[in-house]
Scaffold this motif. Structure first.
Motif, PDB file in Angstrom:
ATOM      1  N   ASN A   5       0.852  -1.183   0.000  1.00  0.00           N
ATOM      2  CA  ASN A   5       0.000   0.000   0.000  1.00  0.00           C
ATOM      3  C   ASN A   5       0.891   1.236   0.000  1.00  0.00           C
ATOM      4  O   ASN A   5       1.968   1.243   0.586  1.00  0.00           O
ATOM      5  CB  ASN A   5      -0.911   0.017   1.229  1.00  0.00           C
ATOM      6  N   ILE A   6       0.421   2.281  -0.663  1.00  0.00           N
ATOM      7  CA  ILE A   6       1.164   3.538  -0.694  1.00  0.00           C
ATOM      8  C   ILE A   6       0.206   4.636  -0.237  1.00  0.00           C
ATOM      9  O   ILE A   6      -0.280   5.442  -1.043  1.00  0.00           O
ATOM     10  CB  ILE A   6       1.724   3.811  -2.099  1.00  0.00           C
ATOM     11  N   THR A   7      -0.071   4.629   1.043  1.00  0.00           N
ATOM     12  CA  THR A   7      -1.052   5.558   1.607  1.00  0.00           C
ATOM     13  C   THR A   7      -0.442   6.490   2.645  1.00  0.00           C
ATOM     14  O   THR A   7      -1.126   7.376   3.146  1.00  0.00           O
ATOM     15  CB  THR A   7      -2.213   4.784   2.259  1.00  0.00           C
ATOM     16  N   THR A   8       0.837   6.294   2.957  1.00  0.00           N
ATOM     17  CA  THR A   8       1.515   7.160   3.922  1.00  0.00           C
ATOM     18  C   THR A   8       2.779   7.719   3.293  1.00  0.00           C
ATOM     19  O   THR A   8       3.294   7.182   2.305  1.00  0.00           O
ATOM     20  CB  THR A   8       1.890   6.397   5.206  1.00  0.00           C
ATOM     21  N   VAL A   9       3.302   8.789   3.871  1.00  0.00           N
ATOM     22  CA  VAL A   9       4.508   9.397   3.330  1.00  0.00           C
ATOM     23  C   VAL A   9       5.688   8.436   3.453  1.00  0.00           C
ATOM     24  O   VAL A   9       6.570   8.398   2.580  1.00  0.00           O
ATOM     25  CB  VAL A   9       4.801  10.742   4.041  1.00  0.00           C
ATOM     26  N   GLU A  10       5.708   7.622   4.510  1.00  0.00           N
ATOM     27  CA  GLU A  10       6.797   6.652   4.690  1.00  0.00           C
ATOM     28  C   GLU A  10       6.790   5.611   3.574  1.00  0.00           C
ATOM     29  O   GLU A  10       7.846   5.242   3.037  1.00  0.00           O
ATOM     30  CB  GLU A  10       6.678   5.965   6.049  1.00  0.00           C
ATOM     31  N   GLN A  11       5.609   5.109   3.219  1.00  0.00           N
ATOM     32  CA  GLN A  11       5.509   4.125   2.141  1.00  0.00           C
ATOM     33  C   GLN A  11       5.877   4.751   0.798  1.00  0.00           C
ATOM     34  O   GLN A  11       6.509   4.117  -0.047  1.00  0.00           O
ATOM     35  CB  GLN A  11       4.085   3.562   2.094  1.00  0.00           C
ATOM     36  N   SER A  12       5.501   6.015   0.616  1.00  0.00           N
ATOM     37  CA  SER A  12       5.836   6.726  -0.619  1.00  0.00           C
ATOM     38  C   SER A  12       7.340   6.922  -0.747  1.00  0.00           C
ATOM     39  O   SER A  12       7.910   6.778  -1.835  1.00  0.00           O
ATOM     40  CB  SER A  12       5.108   8.075  -0.649  1.00  0.00           C
ATOM     41  N   VAL A  13       8.021   7.248   0.367  1.00  0.00           N
ATOM     42  CA  VAL A  13       9.472   7.412   0.358  1.00  0.00           C
ATOM     43  C   VAL A  13      10.148   6.093  -0.030  1.00  0.00           C
ATOM     44  O   VAL A  13      11.095   6.078  -0.825  1.00  0.00           O
ATOM     45  CB  VAL A  13       9.979   7.887   1.733  1.00  0.00           C
ATOM     46  N   VAL A  14       9.654   4.985   0.516  1.00  0.00           N
ATOM     47  CA  VAL A  14      10.220   3.676   0.185  1.00  0.00           C
ATOM     48  C   VAL A  14      10.103   3.411  -1.314  1.00  0.00           C
ATOM     49  O   VAL A  14      11.054   2.957  -1.966  1.00  0.00           O
ATOM     50  CB  VAL A  14       9.514   2.556   0.983  1.00  0.00           C
TER      51      VAL A  14
END
Length: 282
Positions: A5-14
């Motif tokens: 999932n890409i729903t948080t800024v942390e996941q987006s950074v990854v």
């Protein structure tokens, strides 16, 4: 390879960090810069990806991995605006541009216990990521061979309004003289693609000598290839940047002609690593 999932800024950074690492790995592998032992293998659908790793027997690959990690640090802090990876005399230039978004307001519409949430879907992001990598691999397959004696280096550009003056990511130093860099040959720019989440935008562009292009999808080639590439750190909207190709955006003062150009009025903070000569390539 990518977060479920890409729903948080942390996941987006990854996601952005992995896309950057995979893209640089693809470029170095397809251009034959390092031996096979410097790469691991991962699969994305039916696409076999060669991922650069810390190969102690190859100092060049160790250095590139160190630079990528340095860029990760700047990405996490939301300082870096551009990552430039090129071969000198500028034979090929690879531009990675980053933009950081404020979280978009989300609207929840409740009806019969169902909720509709606006925003960029995780599956759409993954699909865009796959497409970008496929285009990059396709492009690399259609570039002519590099000279035997080349030097690879990288530069980072920052958003000055948020980046501390004394900040330097691991592996980089301040570029005291970001002067004119001449492009060898007749340059043509190719838009590889972009990936956008609710938090980040990453765009990839490749500039190379027209003679090195064996063939390429015409949709990748800019209609009016620039003789000079410049940069403001993605201050303009994406649509404006693509539609107004003739507009000069002051970048790194990379002059793609045989004549030197006057330096930009406003200099942007630039970092560069130690130059890495690649005299023997396999």
């Amino acid at each position: 390879l990518f977060p479920e999932n890409i729903t948080t800024v942390e996941q987006s950074v990854v996601l952005v960090k992995r896309l950057l690492a995979i893209s640089v790995s693809c470029i170095t592998y397809m251009r034959g810069l390092f031996p096979e032992s410097s790469y691991g293998i991962r699969y994305l659908d039916d696409l076999c990806l060669k991922i650069l790793r810390e190969d102690k027997s190859c100092l060049g690959s160790l250095q590139i991995v160190k630079w990528i990690k340095g860029c990760f640090d700047a990405l996490e802090k939301q300082y870096v605006s551009g990552f430039f990876h090129f071969l000198k005399l500028i034979t090929e230039l690879y531009q990675f541009k980053f933009k950081y978004k404020k979280k978009v307001p989300q609207m929840d519409i409740s009806s019969n216990h169902r909720e509709l949430v606006t925003g960029v879907g995780s599956e759409d992001v993954k699909q865009a990521s796959r497409l970008l990598l496929r285009k990059l691999y396709l492009l690399m397959q259609n570039l002519g061979p590099l000279p035997n004696d080349i030097t690879l280096t990288m530069k980072l550009l920052y958003y000055n309004d948020v980046t501390p003056k004394d900040y330097q990511p691991p592996g980089f130093k301040e570029d005291a003289s970001p002067g004119d860099l001449l492009f060898g040959g007749d340059p043509v720019s190719l838009r590889v693609g972009s990936v956008s989440t609710d938090f980040h935008l990453m765009k990839v562009k490749v500039t190379t000598d027209k003679k090195r292009m064996r063939k390429a999808d015409s949709s990748l080639i800019q209609k009016n290839g620039p003789t000079e590439i410049s940069h403001q750190g993605l201050d303009c909207e994406e649509e404006e940047e693509e539609e107004e190709e003739s507009t000069r955006i002051n970048l790194l003062n990379l002059a793609f002609s045989q004549e030197e150009v006057i330096g930009p009025e406003k200099k942007r903070k630039v970092s560069e690593p130690e130059k890495l000569p690649l005299n023997s390539r396999k």
